[in-house]
Write an enzyme that holds these catalytic residues in place. Structure first.
Site, PDB file in Angstrom:
ATOM      1  N   ARG A  49     -26.604 -51.251  32.016  1.00  0.00           N
ATOM      2  CA  ARG A  49     -25.308 -51.125  31.353  1.00  0.00           C
ATOM      3  C   ARG A  49     -24.952 -52.429  30.641  1.00  0.00           C
ATOM      4  O   ARG A  49     -25.203 -53.513  31.164  1.00  0.00           O
ATOM      5  CB  ARG A  49     -24.203 -50.801  32.371  1.00  0.00           C
ATOM      6  N   ASP A  94     -17.177 -24.344  39.202  1.00  0.00           N
ATOM      7  CA  ASP A  94     -16.288 -24.695  38.099  1.00  0.00           C
ATOM      8  C   ASP A  94     -15.126 -25.572  38.568  1.00  0.00           C
ATOM      9  O   ASP A  94     -14.631 -26.413  37.820  1.00  0.00           O
ATOM     10  CB  ASP A  94     -15.771 -23.447  37.382  1.00  0.00           C
ATOM     11  N   GLU A 141     -21.794 -14.012  31.853  1.00  0.00           N
ATOM     12  CA  GLU A 141     -22.262 -12.859  31.081  1.00  0.00           C
ATOM     13  C   GLU A 141     -21.171 -11.815  30.855  1.00  0.00           C
ATOM     14  O   GLU A 141     -21.244 -11.042  29.895  1.00  0.00           O
ATOM     15  CB  GLU A 141     -23.454 -12.216  31.785  1.00  0.00           C
TER      16      GLU A 141
END
Length: 765
Positions: A431, A644, A556
């Protein structure tokens, strides 16, 4: 010739007579001429003559130019050599890089001995390591080793001092002279000199130490850590005191200090002088000598008055209402006051000469603190008055960022230490200081993903760039019997019709093979089938096929039109660091249960956007898989509909911002994925993590409505509730942020012709 010699002799004799006549009085003062050695006497008044010159210090303090409590240079050098026998250690000379090549950066902690007590702070350090993604229980895989012996307090007068450490560590077969070992220490040395003697030979081990003296610090090898109290939270931690638009840069007090004053011994000089800058108005500098057992025996003429003034002010009130906080050295170079000032957004004014600041290898302290000199104390007030208000506000904001990113919990302190060591293993792939000193911080900017700023969702403004103009649709399919349901066919057609769609990836999560290519619909964009592993966490795996910045995550059974997809993507490009989507849920605080709850009821506030239809940056796939420990991914795989929620919690923890809801033509109806022929998860339910105290409750909201429908739907809702509760326990606080914002297209639902609207199909039933 004789005349010339005579003139030379007379000239030389006259010169000596003149020198003796005009300078003899001064020459007689020297010991050389008097035949004895004597000290030269000054012809000006003594500093201790109060009638001639008023002194700020006691006469006895000025009799000697050297503080008798300070060790001599020879004593400091001897103490240093006793501890740092390998003072020239560097990563290249005292660290075995080959141990890290096969399994990567893995950390092993020695087994804890039953008869060896551990302090609360060291137990937290070991727990942080064992909960991290770098932990391994197998020493053969380890790159770095941590002792189970408590080395935090090496003051032999302390009750937590562990004796015979040298004998114990020499008996460890993995010790190897300290090579590839990391030793943590908070307190070293003891009264009166408080040298950095640890009481044992650290060998070639890396030392992560508080109150590190720069002369003893081995750059690029050792790590300076902050001094933290034993009640410092394990994880999460309290947020800083600076709230947006809540307090101005200038506060009631300009500069404050309230703390102990040492009457004798090391560290007493700086604190004894603090009363000189006190004016009782905008500068408050209070000290007390009323501490310790023998304070009355050593008290001076100022003690009684100082003790009275000390009680007139509350320490927390001073922290809240001051712009700058003096952080002087104590007996050792560091103090708890440093972290207290950072948390309070009180800009630290450091008076501790020779202190190697915590994580200075990565953190630019010039943006968050004022580094002063102990000998120039009287210049501090005028120096801080000259700092411009805009810079003062920038300093305050940086203190809050550093506190939240690296210091608010033991987990963050330990993980920052490990990440700095990991960066040293691959300096070409580490970093930059910009990543360490800019939101969201080095811990959340993974160099394994990229070292280019433009690849992260956080730096587009600083980098002057924008995310890519295309997105990848990622559809999770769980259709049973290896067939294609009608909803997924319509979804593929709608998504492929978007002008911004680059490709469609279908994650096939069934055990049975997917239908042949001839049964999939024909699209204008590439359609690729990816065989999943049957785990819910698969949908957030960083697949190499995802090349665009934006990912459209879909189930879906989701029903979306092309216009909805186009508009949501345009919104996401303006907020690339957030989740932007359609179906939303929210969380609430249940005062009766004393816990956070989850509700799918439509309210004015949202805090969760379900990933059944949502845009987010592909970097969050890497963060989900590589940053989160394996235990959280196992939790996701064991609880339906938890993935989620975890993604929303992760993004909120990174950005401190809520998700964004966009216009939705139809209300989203959650469907429970069928399990026939599919296997949504094969991992067993992990034991729940230890509970951590939750945040202060937010204003109570109405509890969720009872879920109506099938037993499967009720079970799904219950699992979401349990998932949220376990995530709060794991993170140590509630990361989710609520919002009342919904973004609609211009002229949406306005009484004008649809021909004038950019997304007319959004309003059609």
């Amino acid at each position: 010739m004789q005349t010339r010699k005579k003139y030379i002799f007379l000239t030389f004799l006259a010169s000596w007579l003149l020198l003796f006549f005009f300078g003899g009085d001064q020459l007689r003062r020297f010991a050389f001429f008097s035949g004895k050695k004597a000290e030269a006497r000054r012809n000006w008044p003594l500093w201790t003559d109060r009638s001639v010159l008023k002194s700020f210090a006691e006469p006895e303090e000025l009799q000697s130019n050297v503080d008798p409590s300070l060790p001599s240079p020879r004593e400091r050098r001897a103490a240093r050599l006793s501890v740092y026998k390998n003072s020239r250690c560097r990563m290249e000379t005292c660290f075995d890089f080959s141990r890290c090549e096969k399994h990567g950066f893995k950390v092993f902690t020695y087994p804890r001995e039953r008869d060896q007590p551990l302090s609360e702070s060291y137990s937290k350090i070991l727990t942080s390591i064992e909960r991290s993604r770098y932990y391994t229980p197998n020493p053969e895989e380890a790159c770095l080793f941590i002792l189970s012996i408590d080395t935090l307090d090496r003051d032999h007068l302390s009750g937590q001092y562990v004796r015979n450490v040298d004998e114990k560590i020499r008996g460890f077969p993995l010790w190897n002279g300290g090579r590839n070992h990391l030793i943590f220490n908070l307190y070293s040395g003891t009264w009166p000199n408080y040298t950095e003697d640890l009481g044992f030979d650290i060998g070639q081990a890396i030392l992560a130490k508080a109150s590190f003296y720069t002369e003893n610090f081995r750059p690029g090898f050792d790590i300076s850590i902050p001094l933290f109290p034993k009640d410092h939270p394990q994880r999460g931690g309290e947020r800083g005191w600076l709230y947006q638009d809540s307090i101005p840069p200038k506060k009631k007090y300009l500069l404050v200090f309230k703390g102990k004053r040492y009457l004798t011994g090391i560290g007493s000089g700086t604190r004894n002088a603090l009363h000189h800058i006190h004016n009782g108005k905008d500068i408050v500098s209070l000290t007390t000598c009323k501490h310790g057992k023998d304070w009355e025996k050593h008290k001076d003429t100022r003690c009684d008055k100082d003790n009275v003034d000390y009680e007139k002010f509350d320490y927390q009130e001073l922290l809240h209402n001051s712009t700058f906080c003096i952080v002087p050295r104590g007996r050792r170079l560091g103090s708890f006051r440093f972290l207290e000032a950072l948390k309070a957004a009180c800009i630290p004014v450091l008076l501790s000469d020779g202190w190697e600041l915590p994580f200075a290898e990565a953190i630019d302290w010039g943006k968050a603190a004022v580094v002063g000199n102990e000998r120039l104390l009287l210049q501090i007030p005028s120096a801080v008055r000259c700092i411009h208000p805009e810079r003062v506000l920038a300093f305050q904001q940086q203190t809050q960022f550093l506190w939240d990113a690296y210091f608010s919990s033991v987990d963050k302190i330990v993980h920052t230490t490990l990440e700095i060591i990991k960066d040293r293993l691959h300096p070409h792939h580490s970093r930059s200081r910009f990543l360490w000193n800019t939101l969201p911080g080095g811990l959340l900017a993974l160099p394994d993903f990229s070292t280019h700023l433009g690849d992260f969702p956080f730096y587009y403004l600083q980098h002057g760039s924008s995310p890519s103009e295309k997105f990848t649709a990622f559809i999770r399919a769980v259709s049973p019997a290896g067939s294609l349901s009608q909803p997924i066919l319509r979804l593929i057609q709608a998504v492929s019709g978007s002008q911004y769609c680059a490709q469609i990836l279908v994650l096939w999560s069934c055990e049975k093979p997917p239908p042949p290519s001839g049964k999939w619909p024909q699209t204008t964009v590439p359609l690729t089938i990816i065989q999943g592993r049957g785990k819910l966490s698969d949908r957030f795996f960083p697949y190499a096929a995802i090349q665009t910045d934006a990912v459209l995550s879909l189930d879906e059974h989701t029903s979306l039109s092309t216009s909805e997809v186009d508009f949501a993507f345009v919104v996401w490009r303006s907020f690339p660091e957030r989740i932007v989507g359609f179906p939303t849920q929210s969380h609430f605080w249940d005062p009766e249960q004393r816990r956070w709850g989850y509700t799918s009821k439509w309210t004015n506030e949202i805090s969760i956007v379900l990933t059944a239809a949502a845009f987010y940056h592909r970097y969050y796939h890497s963060l989900f898989t590589e940053y989160l420990p394996a235990g959280l991914r196992e939790l996701v795989d064991s609880l339906a509909a938890c993935e989620d929620i975890l993604m929303n919690v992760l993004v909120a923890a990174v950005t401190k911002l809520p998700p964004i809801k966009v216009t939705q033509r139809k209300q989203h109806k959650e469907t429970v994925a069928q399990q026939v022929g599919c296997k949504d998860g094969d991992a067993g339910t992990p034991p729940p993590p230890p509970r951590i105290g939750e945040r202060s409750p937010s204003p109570p909201r109405s509890p969720p409505a009872k879920v109506k429908g099938t037993a499967a739907g009720g079970r799904r809702f219950s699992q979401r509730q349990d998932c949220l509760h376990q995530l709060v326990d794991w993170f140590g606080y509630m990361p989710l942020v609520s919002s009342q914002l919904r973004l609609d297209p211009v002229l949406f639902k306005d009484q004008v012709s649809v021909l004038r609207k950019k997304y007319p199909r959004l309003e059609k039933p």
